[in-house]
Design a protein around this motif. Sequence first.
Motif, mmCIF file in Angstrom:
data_model
loop_
_atom_site.group_PDB
_atom_site.id
_atom_site.type_symbol
_atom_site.label_atom_id
_atom_site.label_comp_id
_atom_site.label_asym_id
_atom_site.label_seq_id
_atom_site.Cartn_x
_atom_site.Cartn_y
_atom_site.Cartn_z
ATOM 1 N N GLU B 22 0.813 -1.198 0.000
ATOM 2 C CA GLU B 22 0.000 0.000 0.000
ATOM 3 C C GLU B 22 0.857 1.262 0.000
ATOM 4 O OE1 GLU B 22 -3.331 -0.325 2.534
ATOM 5 O OE2 GLU B 22 -3.869 1.803 2.397
ATOM 6 N N CYS B 23 0.331 2.263 -0.650
ATOM 7 C CA CYS B 23 1.013 3.548 -0.756
ATOM 8 C C CYS B 23 -0.037 4.646 -0.608
ATOM 9 C CB CYS B 23 1.703 3.636 -2.117
ATOM 10 S SG CYS B 23 2.398 5.243 -2.521
ATOM 11 N N THR B 24 0.242 5.625 0.218
ATOM 12 C CA THR B 24 -0.664 6.761 0.343
ATOM 13 C C THR B 24 0.135 8.054 0.289
ATOM 14 O OG1 THR B 24 -0.578 6.752 2.753
ATOM 15 C CG2 THR B 24 -2.341 5.489 1.720
ATOM 16 N N VAL B 25 -0.501 9.078 -0.235
ATOM 17 C CA VAL B 25 0.099 10.398 -0.345
ATOM 18 C C VAL B 25 -0.733 11.366 0.463
ATOM 19 C CG1 VAL B 25 0.816 12.231 -1.922
ATOM 20 C CG2 VAL B 25 0.953 9.843 -2.643
ATOM 21 N N GLU B 26 -0.078 12.224 1.214
ATOM 22 C CA GLU B 26 -0.771 13.231 2.012
ATOM 23 C C GLU B 26 -0.404 14.624 1.531
ATOM 24 O OE1 GLU B 26 0.308 12.577 6.044
ATOM 25 O OE2 GLU B 26 -0.795 10.682 6.221
ATOM 26 N N GLY B 27 -1.330 15.558 1.711
ATOM 27 C CA GLY B 27 -1.036 16.961 1.447
ATOM 28 C C GLY B 27 -1.192 17.400 0.013
ATOM 29 N N THR B 28 -1.854 16.589 -0.786
ATOM 30 C CA THR B 28 -2.093 16.958 -2.171
ATOM 31 C C THR B 28 -3.369 16.267 -2.640
ATOM 32 O OG1 THR B 28 -1.095 17.105 -4.372
ATOM 33 C CG2 THR B 28 -0.770 15.045 -3.161
ATOM 34 N N SER B 29 -3.847 16.670 -3.788
ATOM 35 C CA SER B 29 -5.017 16.005 -4.340
ATOM 36 C C SER B 29 -4.763 15.709 -5.819
ATOM 37 C CB SER B 29 -6.270 16.888 -4.189
ATOM 38 O OG SER B 29 -6.088 18.119 -4.856
ATOM 39 N N ASN B 30 -5.421 14.640 -6.271
ATOM 40 C CA ASN B 30 -5.337 14.198 -7.660
ATOM 41 C C ASN B 30 -3.898 14.037 -8.158
ATOM 42 O OD1 ASN B 30 -6.571 13.323 -10.016
ATOM 43 N ND2 ASN B 30 -6.400 15.326 -10.979
ATOM 44 N N PRO B 31 -3.059 13.357 -7.370
ATOM 45 C CA PRO B 31 -1.688 13.140 -7.859
ATOM 46 C C PRO B 31 -1.663 12.057 -8.930
ATOM 47 C CG PRO B 31 -2.002 11.953 -5.822
ATOM 48 C CD PRO B 31 -3.292 12.708 -6.074
ATOM 49 N N ASN B 32 -0.640 12.088 -9.764
ATOM 50 C CA ASN B 32 -0.314 10.927 -10.594
ATOM 51 C C ASN B 32 0.493 9.966 -9.720
ATOM 52 O OD1 ASN B 32 -1.497 12.218 -12.761
ATOM 53 N ND2 ASN B 32 0.442 12.899 -13.628
ATOM 54 N N LEU B 33 0.125 8.692 -9.735
ATOM 55 C CA LEU B 33 0.764 7.706 -8.868
ATOM 56 C C LEU B 33 1.425 6.615 -9.688
ATOM 57 C CD1 LEU B 33 -2.084 7.411 -6.204
ATOM 58 C CD2 LEU B 33 0.129 8.543 -5.919
ATOM 59 N N TYR B 34 2.523 6.099 -9.186
ATOM 60 C CA TYR B 34 3.344 5.138 -9.931
ATOM 61 C C TYR B 34 3.810 4.007 -9.016
ATOM 62 C CZ TYR B 34 3.889 9.142 -13.100
ATOM 63 O OH TYR B 34 3.668 10.209 -13.942
ATOM 64 N N TRP B 35 3.923 2.818 -9.591
ATOM 65 C CA TRP B 35 4.628 1.696 -8.972
ATOM 66 C C TRP B 35 5.810 1.313 -9.867
ATOM 67 C CZ3 TRP B 35 4.489 0.167 -4.205
ATOM 68 C CH2 TRP B 35 3.317 0.238 -3.443
ATOM 69 N N TYR B 36 6.994 1.271 -9.249
ATOM 70 C CA TYR B 36 8.201 0.823 -9.930
ATOM 71 C C TYR B 36 8.739 -0.405 -9.202
ATOM 72 C CZ TYR B 36 8.702 5.289 -12.434
ATOM 73 O OH TYR B 36 8.531 6.381 -13.253
ATOM 74 N N ARG B 37 9.488 -1.206 -9.931
ATOM 75 C CA ARG B 37 10.244 -2.311 -9.323
ATOM 76 C C ARG B 37 11.707 -2.130 -9.690
ATOM 77 N NH1 ARG B 37 8.101 -8.076 -10.489
ATOM 78 N NH2 ARG B 37 8.794 -7.593 -12.607
ATOM 79 N N GLN B 38 12.544 -2.388 -8.700
ATOM 80 C CA GLN B 38 13.982 -2.291 -8.894
ATOM 81 C C GLN B 38 14.586 -3.639 -8.552
ATOM 82 O OE1 GLN B 38 16.037 0.396 -6.255
ATOM 83 N NE2 GLN B 38 17.593 0.845 -7.784
#
Lengths: 114, 111
Positions: B22-38
């Motif tokens: 799970e990933c959550t972002v605080e302090g902004t709205s309508n962000p573009n979100l990404y999942w990367y693998r390394q």
Amino acid sequence: AQSVAQPEDQVNVAEGNPLTVKCTYSVSGNPYLFWYVQYPNRGLQFLLKYITGDNLVKGSYGFEAEFNKSQTSFHLKKPSALVSDSALYFCAVRGQNYGQNFVFGPGTRLSVLP
Amino acid sequence: SQTIHQWPATLVQPVGSPLSLECTVEGTSNPNLYWYRQAAGRGLQLLFYSVGIGQISSEVPQNLSASRPQDRQFILSSKKLLLSDSGFYLCAWTPGPSTLHFGNGTRLTVT
């Protein structure tokens, strides 16, 4: 298609000496260019970016990078390296056209020797 | 200020078990979100990105899926893990075409 090349897997430099980590890119249209640093088992930290304007960009921790449009390069530099600069460095590009995603280079491992 | 939270930090799972990161972002709205693998501490592979709730784009067909049930929540899932799913998973966000901000990552080991 967008692409980023970092021609050196590893860069070794003595502490106190200047360092350069190389990056070249390919993108349609004008680029947004970025440098990130990654320490072991951590996420990538933003160092600096070029969007428009002055070709020499200054960033965090004394790093800077120069955008060269004719050579499609964005090399990362620092005048005097520190042992604590040892890390993995990523160059990234994103085209300014809508819908283009970030593309990352393969990374360059920098080792600063005391 | 904006912050990104990603958990767990480390995870060891047996082959065939399910996965939910799970990933959550605080302090902004309508962000573009990404999942990367390394893999192996080197290059980043873009897995999924999302420009809005319920909107998921997959870059690489594989054993994983992503969902965005809320504006600032991005979930990476698998029904049955494979050994090849091991790696370092990074969530990231951006408000638009500019700087991508990363979470601290999840180290997944499939045994």
